[in-house]
Design an enzyme around this catalytic site. Structure first.
Site: not given
Ligand code: NDP
Length: 293
Positions: A54, A98, A121
């Site tokens: 990422k 994460q 996200d």
């Protein structure tokens, strides 16, 4: 006849190029670029790899990235305090924690501590809730489901009126992709581990999304001719002929299903590349809300 291959790598490259152009335009107009912060708790090797990918993807499109790593034994309040600091940083437009988090941490509380306007996200319960409700818009759509819709749209698949079957009901893939398909006026069936018999449902699908996590579970006899197949699964199977001892396969038996389907995503190279591309797009969308072009 063999199905058309839906090339996720190529579509993701297009999305990244479009994002990079807008990042360049933002730099020119405002002298600053979108910023993404990643938070990794612990040293899980797979999570480290995802975060690295990422960060690299951000750099490639000219975005700024900040990488925060906390020890695996961090407390709930330490993790949430870091998220709050990032929420307050005006140079950061997206905050990504994460997953999975170490077991002692309350995942929902951590995700809820992310500022809604920076939830790139799309996992904040309010964003998921808005996605589920009629007439409400989430600020961000979760990246993998968003990527699946982008693949279907750019392949020219008609969603309205289509019968879509989603196998899997997880918060990160199955449920949100089903909601997105419903919003686009597909008639959606959601299947899961207790759906019996699964093939009775999958055989009805014009569009079949497999998000199961079981290698090559969807076989040719489970689909109808002409179906469009989106294979989200990423599974390792032993393969002594490969140097690393394994290969990646999807949830769909690709070679046999491609002979029946009209279009299909490969694994790897299908949905996978779209997830990070849509993360970049969400971060750009967030930055454009404060600095429109
Ligand atoms: P989860 O394990 O959270 O969910 C799996 C779903 O599949 C569950 O709803 C489960 O049902 C259902 N399921 C399990 N076994 C069966 C079965 N025998 N028949 C029917 N349904 C079944 O997985 P995720 O949604 O997180 O991920 C799914 C796959 O997608 C994985 O392979 C993962 O690696 C991959 N993935 C890929 C991404 C990408 O970017 N390409 C991103 C995210 C995930 P139940 O709810 O009843 O348990």
């Amino acid at each position: 006849m063999s199905a058309k291959l839906i090339d996720g790598k190529a579509v993701a490259a297009d999305v990244r190029r479009e994002v990079a152009e807008q990042v360049g335009a933002m730099q020119q107009k405002y002298g600053r670029v979108p910023g993404l912060a990643t938070v990794l708790v612990g040293e899980d090797p797979a999570s480290q790899t995802y975060v690295r990918m990422k960060v690299r993807a951000c750099e490639e499109v000219g975005m700024r990235s900040i990488r925060k790593v906390l020890p695996a034994d961090s407390t709930q309040s330490e993790v949430e305090a870091l998220v709050r600091d990032l929420n307050d940083d005006p140079e950061i437009h997206g905050v990504l924690v994460q997953l999975p988090l170490p077991g002692h941490l309350d995942e929902e509380a951590v995700l809820s501590s992310i500022d809604l306007t920076k939830d790139v996200d799309g996992f904040h319960p309010v964003n998921i809730g808005r996605l589920a409700m009629k007439g409400r818009e989430p600020l961000f759509i979760p990246c993998t489901p968003h990527g699946i819709l982008e693949l279907l749209d750019r392949t020219g698949v008609q969603l309205e009126g289509a019968r879509a079957v989603v196998v899997g009901r997880s918060n990160i893939v199955g449920l949100p992709v089903a909601l997105l398909l419903m919003h686009r006026n597909a008639t959606v069936t959601i299947c899961h581990s207790r759906s019996r018999p699964l093939s009775a449902f999958t055989r009805q699908a014009d569009i079949l999304v497999a998000a199961i996590g079981r290698p090559e579970m969807i076989t040719a006899d489970m689909v109808k001719p002409g179906v469009v197949v989106i294979d989200v699964g990423v599974n390792r199977v032993d393969d002594p002929t490969r140097a690393r001892g394994y290969r990646l396969v999807g949830d769909v038996a690709f070679e046999e299903v491609r002979e029946v389907a009209s279009a299909i995503t490969p694994v790897p190279g299908g949905v996978g590349p779209m997830t990070i591309a849509m993360l970049l797009k969400n971060t750009l969308i967030s930055a454009l809300r404060s600095s429109p072009l």
